[in-house]
Design an enzyme around this catalytic site. Structure first.
Site, mmCIF file in Angstrom:
data_model
loop_
_atom_site.group_PDB
_atom_site.id
_atom_site.type_symbol
_atom_site.label_atom_id
_atom_site.label_comp_id
_atom_site.label_asym_id
_atom_site.label_seq_id
_atom_site.Cartn_x
_atom_site.Cartn_y
_atom_site.Cartn_z
ATOM 1 N N ASP A 334 37.238 35.040 48.026
ATOM 2 C CA ASP A 334 37.182 34.902 46.571
ATOM 3 C C ASP A 334 37.525 33.450 46.218
ATOM 4 O OD1 ASP A 334 37.021 35.475 43.844
ATOM 5 O OD2 ASP A 334 38.060 37.387 44.071
ATOM 6 N N GLU A 540 40.313 39.540 34.574
ATOM 7 C CA GLU A 540 41.302 39.413 35.644
ATOM 8 C C GLU A 540 42.732 39.500 35.103
ATOM 9 O OE1 GLU A 540 40.337 36.790 38.889
ATOM 10 O OE2 GLU A 540 38.283 36.555 38.187
#
Length: 740
Positions: A334, A540
């Site tokens: 990521d 997020e």
């Protein structure tokens, strides 16, 4: 046509030169992929191999850097674009400029450009924004999700991009998690079914395709017969394929491996505490399904499993994903994921590089500190800390994807698909997804008639709430920008207010007040009100929440309006939020999730052109003190259980009493009514009294004799205002739990 002829001439010229040029096996599309990889690998230096393992952000990429470092991939981070409101052509020109740098390198290995496309091509102005995954989970329709994948692939290809960081196949077990809307459901079986989106993004692998090997269809094919293929045949094939082929598929990425939806208290990037059996049974099945369906890449999670960072977990990445599940694509980190192996992040980057590569990560989303990554990995290989065969394994996997998707044959993007971006066909598909995702939670107070569907012809109606006329709120996070946007000017779409205006009869007066006071509502004689409230956009960690409340003045809007006039409340949110204190005052309650740009999908159902069919993909809690709470838990006491969803009348009865001629003008409505009617008689699951369910989430019960679907109960009770509490009482709590 002029551009096409010019390109054809270039292709023919290239082919003519190639006839007299030195033969290079890895550039020969007639050779098997394995042979091409072996030949190319034999020619690569360590520096070129490490370059292939790096993915950098477009903001730091240049043609020279791509050429000199043989960079494997470039990405657009959330909101990273070539220029504000960039058109498809602007994206193509940017991608091709970077690709020119890669093709001018010593070996001419094309880079692969990646982007987040998690609910449509969401970074791009004018793209179709589909409902977020939580809404798609509510549809219970894998075939629809597959179509959305195909539409998304076309829009991404329209901008010259061949790789997307989607789908997210997390199983969100706590709605306090800020990424819960990226998860299809708390039920892993629903998530497994929704991996069909991969088939839409990448194409259906042939029946003979080997499990674990990446598959991307829709690329240009080359001369099929290796023995009789001549220059003339090649020229003819190129001519035909140039005009008829469509590169309409992209490489997909299943993420985030693994257990990201199970972190303690739903804290993003936190620790998932669960034994191996639980991990494999709850969070791993969707990855197995993705690999069977040919997914090209897998992205690793920021989170930890029992205290060990996933980016450094060799047991699960190399041991289970690659060896046990036989995944042959590449594993990508990521964004700055390897930096976060240490605490604080980037405290010992050399160690982070070592731990990540040894764990089995093949490509690192750097995305900025390229030279540091290259220097550290080079040092670790030269020092024999990381063996060369680990580097070779990583690069072979990256090349496998590039060769499989035809990137070596067609590295440059063209303008042939630019009209697919935000096309009407895709917006119609998104509108269908919206209406199928809506979940009706309440329809009428006790002893009263159902409020929905609403009449299109009325004297005066009120539309209220923070989310009624705000496209950014309607789309949620990961739209245009990483954290989404506020207002109606950042992309093109239809707000719910706009949809209401285009749906009701021309004689109906519409009054909009974001936050009307009680006196205003009382002083006007409204026939009914539509109140649209919910959460602001987030992504997020910014979305982590301990209270899960709607933004102000949502509560006051509900209280001021619903205490005076009949009202339907539409909740725009990425997850269940606190609603219990207001339910008694509300006449009708709808969970609309984060529907995207096509607000008319909401009014399609509110006004009865289509009936409600969505089912809760998540348990709706009473209070946050109950969390985490999922079906099967000993303390399961929801406001609305997993799988709950009321239905309104069928299309035929709605049309028969409609007061608006606009309904009758809808093309294909007659076919729709026939389809709805017939669907009641098609056996697709467990039956009782000759009736059946058609919810693919319940396919596991096809063989059962005692299961009693909720929708059957609703039909037999004959009232769409029937409450979840009476359902539980009638069916029995144990049978409700056995449904999932």
């Amino acid at each position: 046509m002029g551009m096409s002829l010019v390109k054809l001439v270039v292709w023919v010229s290239w082919l003519a030169m190639a006839v007299g040029a030195e033969y290079v096996k890895y550039k020969d599309p007639k050779q098997p992929v394995a042979a091409r990889i072996k030949d190319l690998m034999s020619k690569m230096t360590l520096a070129e191999k490490i370059g292939q393992m790096a993915q950098i952000d477009r903001s730091v990429a240049t043609e020279q850097i791509l050429r000199d470092y043989s960079i494997g991939s470039v990405l657009s981070g959330g909101g990273s674009e070539p220029l504000p409101e960039a058109k498809a052509e602007d994206w193509i020109n940017m991608v091709n400029a970077f690709q020119n740098g890669s093709l001018s390198s010593r070996l001419g290995i094309p880079m692969i450009y990646g982007i987040d496309a998690i609910h449509g091509h969401n970074n791009v102005y004018n793209a179709t924004i589909f409902p977020h995954n939580v809404g798609l989970g509510a549809t219970g329709d894998p075939e629809l999700v597959k179509k959305i994948g195909a539409a998304t692939a076309l829009e991404v290809r329209a901008t010259g991009i061949p790789y997307v960081f989607a789908p997210c196949i997390a199983v969100c077990r706590d709605p306090r998690w800020g990424r819960c809307y990226e998860s299809y459901s708390e039920n892993h079986k629903v998530v497994e079914q929704m991996t069909d989106i991969i088939l839409g993004l990448q194409g259906d692998p042939p029946s003979t395709w080997r499990k674990g090997v990446p598959y991307v269809g829709g690329k240009y094919e080359t001369c099929p017969n290796r023995t009789i293929c001549s220059l003339y045949l090649c020229l003819f094939s190129l001519f035909i394929l140039f005009f008829l082929s469509v590169r309409g598929k992209v490489a997909a990425c299943a993420k985030h491996f693994v257990g990201d939806g199970g972190t303690t208290r739903g804290i993003n990037e936190n620790n998932t505490v669960i034994d191996m059996h639980g991990l494999l049974s709850m969070y791993m099945p969707a990855y197995s399904q993705s690999i069977i369906k040919g997914v090209s890449t897998v992205m690793v999670s920021y989170s930890s499993w029992n205290g060990q960072k996933m980016h450094a977990n060799r047991e699960l990445i190399s041991g289970f994903l690659k060896n046990t599940l036989k995944f042959k694509g590449f594993v990508i980190s990521d964004w700055q994921g390897i930096d976060r192996i240490t605490s604080p992040p980037h405290a010992n980057y050399t160690y982070s590089v070592q731990a990540a590569i040894q764990a089995g990560i093949d490509m690192v989303m750097v995305p900025f500190n390229l030279t540091e990554f290259v220097d550290d990995l080079t040092y670790l290989v030269d020092s024999k800390v990381i063996p060369m065969d680990r580097i070779d394994d990583a690069v072979q996997r990256i090349l496998q994807v590039k060769f499989t998707m035809g990137l070596f044959e067609t590295p440059m993007a063209d303008f042939s698909l630019v009209n697919e971006l935000g096309s009407q066909a895709h917006r119609d598909l998104a509108r269908e997804a919206v209406r199928k995702s809506l979940v009706l939670l309440k329809n009428g107070k006790p002893g009263s008639t159902p409020l929905l569907p609403l009449p299109k012809k009325a004297s005066k109606i009120l539309v209220a709430g923070t989310h009624a006329d705000n496209l950014g709120y309607q789309c949620g996070g990961w739209t245009i920008n990483w954290q989404g946007f506020n207002g109606n000017n950042s992309t093109r779409g239809t707000t719910i207010l706009g949809a209401i205006k285009s749906t009701v009869d021309r004689s109906t007066e519409i009054v909009f007040r974001e936050s009307p006071d009680a006196n205003f509502v009382k002083s006007n004689k409204f026939d009914y009100a539509i109140v649209v409230v919910g959460e602001p956009p987030y992504a997020e960690t910014a979305g982590d929440s301990t209270n899960l409340t709607m933004i102000d003045p949502g509560p006051s809007a509900i209280n001021n309006v619903c205490g005076t006039v009949k009202c339907v409340v539409v909740i725009i949110s990425g997850r269940p939020i606190v609603i219990e204190p207001y339910v008694s005052a509300i006449d009708a309650l709808v969970a609309a999730w984060l529907p995207g740009t096509e607000g008319q999908g909401v009014t399609d159902v509110l006004y009865g052109d289509y009936r409600f069919s969505g089912k809760l993909p998540r348990t709706w809690f009473k209070t946050v003190d109950q969390l985490p709470m999922n079906v099967g838990d000993s303390h399961y006491d929801p406001l609305f259980p997993l799988g709950f969803g009321l239905k309104t009348e069928s299309g035929a009865s709605i049309v028969s009493r409609s007061t608006s001629s606009a309904t009758l003008r809808r093309p294909g409505l007659f076919i729709f009514m026939i389809t709805v009617t017939l669907s009641f008689y098609i056996t697709d699951g467990c039956t009782r009294g000759g009736r059946s369910h058609s919810d693919p989430r319940l396919d596991q019960f096809r063989h059962c004799s005692t299961f009693y679907p909720v929708e059957v109960m609703l039909n037999e009770v004959g009232s769409s205002s029937f409450s979840p509490f009476s359902i539980v009482e009638t069916i029995g709590a144990s049978n409700i739990l056995s449904m999932y």
